[in-house]
Design an enzyme around this catalytic site. Structure first.
Site, PDB file in Angstrom:
ATOM      1  CG  ASP A 196      48.266  37.292  45.667  1.00  0.00           C
ATOM      2  OD1 ASP A 196      48.932  36.617  44.865  1.00  0.00           O
ATOM      3  OD2 ASP A 196      47.027  37.386  45.600  1.00  0.00           O
ATOM      4  CB  SER A 197      49.461  39.074  41.550  1.00  0.00           C
ATOM      5  OG  SER A 197      48.510  38.039  41.735  1.00  0.00           O
TER       6      SER A 197
ATOM      7  CE1 TYR B 143      51.880  41.000  39.471  1.00  0.00           C
ATOM      8  CE2 TYR B 143      53.359  39.497  40.606  1.00  0.00           C
ATOM      9  CZ  TYR B 143      52.878  40.763  40.410  1.00  0.00           C
ATOM     10  OH  TYR B 143      53.392  41.804  41.151  1.00  0.00           O
TER      11      TYR B 143
ATOM     12  CB  CYS C 226      51.545  35.321  44.558  1.00  0.00           C
ATOM     13  SG  CYS C 226      51.206  35.399  42.783  1.00  0.00           S
ATOM     14  CG  ASN C 227      49.885  29.117  44.154  1.00  0.00           C
ATOM     15  OD1 ASN C 227      50.291  28.041  44.544  1.00  0.00           O
ATOM     16  ND2 ASN C 227      48.908  29.771  44.759  1.00  0.00           N
ATOM     17  CB  THR C 228      51.748  33.394  39.288  1.00  0.00           C
ATOM     18  OG1 THR C 228      50.473  32.774  39.080  1.00  0.00           O
ATOM     19  CG2 THR C 228      52.378  33.695  37.954  1.00  0.00           C
TER      20      THR C 228
ATOM     21  CD  GLU D 158      40.565  39.779  40.818  1.00  0.00           C
ATOM     22  OE1 GLU D 158      40.401  40.978  40.594  1.00  0.00           O
ATOM     23  OE2 GLU D 158      41.309  39.338  41.699  1.00  0.00           O
TER      24      GLU D 158
ATOM     25  CB  CYS E 208      45.571  29.770  41.522  1.00  0.00           C
ATOM     26  SG  CYS E 208      45.032  31.471  41.252  1.00  0.00           S
TER      27      CYS E 208
ATOM     28  CG  HIS F 113      42.158  34.738  42.635  1.00  0.00           C
ATOM     29  ND1 HIS F 113      43.418  35.239  42.812  1.00  0.00           N
ATOM     30  CD2 HIS F 113      41.363  35.796  42.323  1.00  0.00           C
ATOM     31  CE1 HIS F 113      43.400  36.547  42.603  1.00  0.00           C
ATOM     32  NE2 HIS F 113      42.169  36.917  42.311  1.00  0.00           N
TER      33      HIS F 113
END
Ligand code: DGL
Length: 291
Positions: free
Chosen positions: A30-31, A62, A93-95, A172, A205, A207
């Protein structure tokens, strides 16, 4: 020593041959920290595996970057995991899945699973009626790629994709149950519900599972009974199916092990990562992937 700096191209001695007495080595990328929600789903489902988790925390987020940059970062990370002996990669990671899955698949020689198709399939199981509406909440880059729109269309669903760029920094910051986060959600969701009447809301996402309860509560306050879907479980299910069929490894009865690499502060990874994984994270290795 608390952390060990690893070289990008360092291969582990045991990486080239699969040893049938041990479980598969699964790389999870993941990012940042969010992919730990996918690792959390993988651990009980494939307990014989040995996991190597990489969070590219130095280059997070990202979600606001260009396709070329995301692909470069994601490919470097995937190559590191392959060099480390991983026999199967989960792009948690979706992105990175939306923007770089094909680049990653071309760059490595092991099977690669993304989170978007499993997420769309999970939405399909939830939305009974054909052509039903799904609201996808994601980063700006994921939304611009329309990867979810395509994956949902492939299973007969209509997706409305909405970018929620403020949510990653709020999570975050640890503001998962904070009035500011609730207000931001209320704004994003009321704008989204003005465009569609979804039966399911897909967390696009990694998160967002940490604020799934707040998302559900806000939906109810806004009069929506949409089901909130976290694709982590569906991704873990797809990984289990692939690992038992594609690389056909024997699964010894043992408990999962995992080691973590982060490209930024190992202390922050331990602290924040434990929230995502919902268990303490021991040693985290520092990794320098360059700029
Ligand atoms: N991991 C990213 C995702 O799932 C979110 C964080 C970022 O923007 O890098 O889309």
């Amino acid at each position: 020593m608390n952390s060990a700096t690893s070289q990008h191209n360092s291969k582990q001695d045991n990486s080239s041959q699969h040893n049938s007495k041990r479980g598969p080595v699964v790389g999870v990328f993941d990012s940042g920290f969010g992919g730990l929600t996918v690792l959390r789903a993988l651990l009980p489902r494939i307990p014989a595996a040995n996991y190597v988790y990489l969070g590219d925390t130095a280059r997070l987020p990202y979600g606001a970057k260009s396709q070329a940059t995301i692909a470069r970062y994601a490919v470097e990370s995937a190559r590191f995991l392959e060099d480390r002996g991983c026999e199967y990669l989960v792009i948690a990671c979706n992105t990175a899945t939306a923007l770089a899955l094909e680049d990653i698949r071309q760059a490595v020689s092991v099977p690669v699973l993304g989170v978007i198709e499993p997420g769309a399939r999970a939405a399909k199981r939830t939305v009974a009626e054909p052509g039903g509406d799904v609201l996808v909440l994601a980063t700006a880059a994921t939304v611009q790629s329309h990867a979810y729109r395509e994956a949902c269309a492939a299973v007969g669903l209509r997706a409305t994709e909405v970018a929620c760029p403020l949510l990653v920094p709020l999570v975050e910051e640890g503001w998962t149950n904070h009035p500011v986060t609730r207000e931001v959600l209320r704004i994003y969701l009321s704008q989204a519900l003005a465009k569609c009447a979804p039966q399911a809301v897909l967390l696009g996402c990694t998160h967002y599972p940490l604020i799934a309860d707040a998302i559900e509560q806000t939906l109810r306050e806004l009069g929506s009974d949409a089901v909130v879907i976290d694709s982590a479980e569906a991704t873990a299910e797809a990984a289990e199916a692939a690992l038992t069929s594609t690389i056909a490894v024997s699964m010894p009865a043992s408990s999962a092990t995992f080691e973590c690499f982060a490209t930024d502060s190992v202390e922050k990874f331990q602290r924040l990562g434990s929230l995502f994984l919902r268990r303490p994270i021991g040693q985290v290795h520092h990794l320098d992937l360059g700029g």
